[in-house]
Design a protein around this motif. Sequence first.
Motif, short mmCIF file in Angstrom:
data_model
loop_
_atom_site.label_atom_id
_atom_site.label_comp_id
_atom_site.label_asym_id
_atom_site.label_seq_id
_atom_site.Cartn_x
_atom_site.Cartn_y
_atom_site.Cartn_z
N LEU A 227 0.83 -1.20 0.00
CA LEU A 227 0.00 0.00 0.00
C LEU A 227 0.86 1.25 0.00
O LEU A 227 2.00 1.24 0.49
N HIS A 228 0.30 2.34 -0.51
CA HIS A 228 1.09 3.57 -0.62
C HIS A 228 0.17 4.78 -0.51
O HIS A 228 -0.96 4.78 -1.02
N ALA A 229 0.65 5.82 0.17
CA ALA A 229 -0.07 7.09 0.27
C ALA A 229 0.93 8.23 0.08
O ALA A 229 2.02 8.18 0.65
N SER A 230 0.55 9.23 -0.70
CA SER A 230 1.49 10.32 -0.96
C SER A 230 0.77 11.62 -1.29
O SER A 230 -0.26 11.62 -1.97
N MET A 237 -4.08 5.55 -9.15
CA MET A 237 -5.08 5.27 -8.12
C MET A 237 -6.00 4.11 -8.50
O MET A 237 -7.21 4.17 -8.35
N LYS A 238 -5.39 3.04 -8.96
CA LYS A 238 -6.11 1.80 -9.16
C LYS A 238 -5.89 0.90 -7.96
O LYS A 238 -4.96 1.09 -7.18
N ALA A 239 -6.74 -0.08 -7.82
CA ALA A 239 -6.58 -1.06 -6.74
C ALA A 239 -6.83 -2.44 -7.31
O ALA A 239 -7.74 -2.65 -8.11
N THR A 240 -5.99 -3.40 -6.88
CA THR A 240 -6.10 -4.77 -7.36
C THR A 240 -6.22 -5.72 -6.19
O THR A 240 -5.50 -5.59 -5.19
N GLY A 246 -8.24 -15.88 -9.81
CA GLY A 246 -8.33 -14.70 -10.67
C GLY A 246 -8.06 -13.44 -9.88
O GLY A 246 -7.66 -13.51 -8.71
N HIS A 247 -8.25 -12.30 -10.51
CA HIS A 247 -8.08 -11.05 -9.78
C HIS A 247 -9.11 -10.03 -10.26
O HIS A 247 -9.71 -10.18 -11.33
N LEU A 248 -9.31 -8.99 -9.46
CA LEU A 248 -10.22 -7.91 -9.85
C LEU A 248 -9.52 -6.58 -9.70
O LEU A 248 -8.62 -6.41 -8.87
N GLU A 249 -9.96 -5.64 -10.52
CA GLU A 249 -9.41 -4.29 -10.50
C GLU A 249 -10.55 -3.29 -10.35
O GLU A 249 -11.51 -3.31 -11.12
N LEU A 250 -10.45 -2.45 -9.34
CA LEU A 250 -11.42 -1.37 -9.15
C LEU A 250 -11.06 -0.21 -10.06
O LEU A 250 -9.88 0.16 -10.18
N ASN A 251 -12.05 0.37 -10.71
CA ASN A 251 -11.81 1.51 -11.59
C ASN A 251 -11.15 2.66 -10.83
O ASN A 251 -11.41 2.85 -9.64
N SER A 252 -10.34 3.40 -11.53
CA SER A 252 -9.68 4.58 -10.94
C SER A 252 -10.63 5.79 -10.96
O SER A 252 -11.38 5.97 -11.92
N PRO A 253 -10.60 6.60 -9.90
CA PRO A 253 -9.94 6.38 -8.62
C PRO A 253 -10.72 5.36 -7.79
O PRO A 253 -11.92 5.50 -7.60
#
Length: 325
Positions: A227-230, A237-240, A246-253
């Motif tokens: 994780l990262h914050a800046s 600003m995507k999240a996986t 399998g995997h999922l990706e949340l739309n940015s932001p």
Amino acid sequence: MENNNKIKWGIIGLGNIANQFAADLLLLEEAEIFAVASRDHDKAIEFAQKYNCPHAYNSYDALFNNDLVDIIYIATPHDSHAELSIKALEHGKNVLCEKPLALSYKDAVRMIDASKKNNKFFMEAFWTRFIPSIQDVLSKVNQGIIGDIKYVNADFAFYANETEGGRLFDKKLGGGALFDIGVYPLFLSYIMLGIPKEIIAKSIYHKNGIDLQTSMILQYENAQAVLHASIASESDMKATVSGTKGHLELNSPWYIADGYSIFKEQKEDNFSLPNLGKGYTHEAIECHNCIRNNQIESQLWSHKNSLDLSKMVEDIKNQIGLSFS
């Protein structure tokens, strides 16, 4: 609540977030912006006129003493969350308090205790928990759609110009990356994997001691999160969330995602889940439901959830040597 069945909101701390929240409240028929307060009376009057609010006060106490207010939304800087929330609860008000709950775990405990003692609803305003995308993703993860979760990757970053002033660089107000935006990726890891066994955190600091950016590795029994914050650089600003199937990706932001994608067996499925308004509406609806059902906490973002997250943030705060005194 009066017979019109509308829930009357009071708002204190009339900055940018309060404006966005108020605009979203106007989209809900069951909500009424009934009173606002600011130490700057002109600001309170201007805010009230903008949102057709009948009461504008130049003190928080005056709002606390308005017997017709059902719930108070606290959107002041971080350092005042604890005392104002406790005071509102002691005045018999339900409270929605902006994140982070407090600048210390000890204060977060005091806030929860005040909710229980006064038998009033209290919730941290973690709006991301209530948006449709997060609710749907969490449901699919719990169903095992992508298998056992092994890895979460999320960041929240933007470049903040110090010359603009404001609370982000103000140490006394709880400024810096961790408390302002680092709570978001920590939240995602928490709802997916729970409390980690260990957290390793490293930061880059401003000359005044606040963290400009903080990176974290969360170690679980059979999984990890990076994780990262800046406030010193931008990101996509995507999240996986990655699992054994399998995997999922949340739309940015990702923290306000209007949808997500699932990648599984060389196939991509896209899901569109727009938010109502900016997205603050969904946490407001949860507040309404809890108040009407005489609950003092939400089952979706409970007192324990807030305390767990506060403890994680406090551990990182201590590890990186962050102090607001």
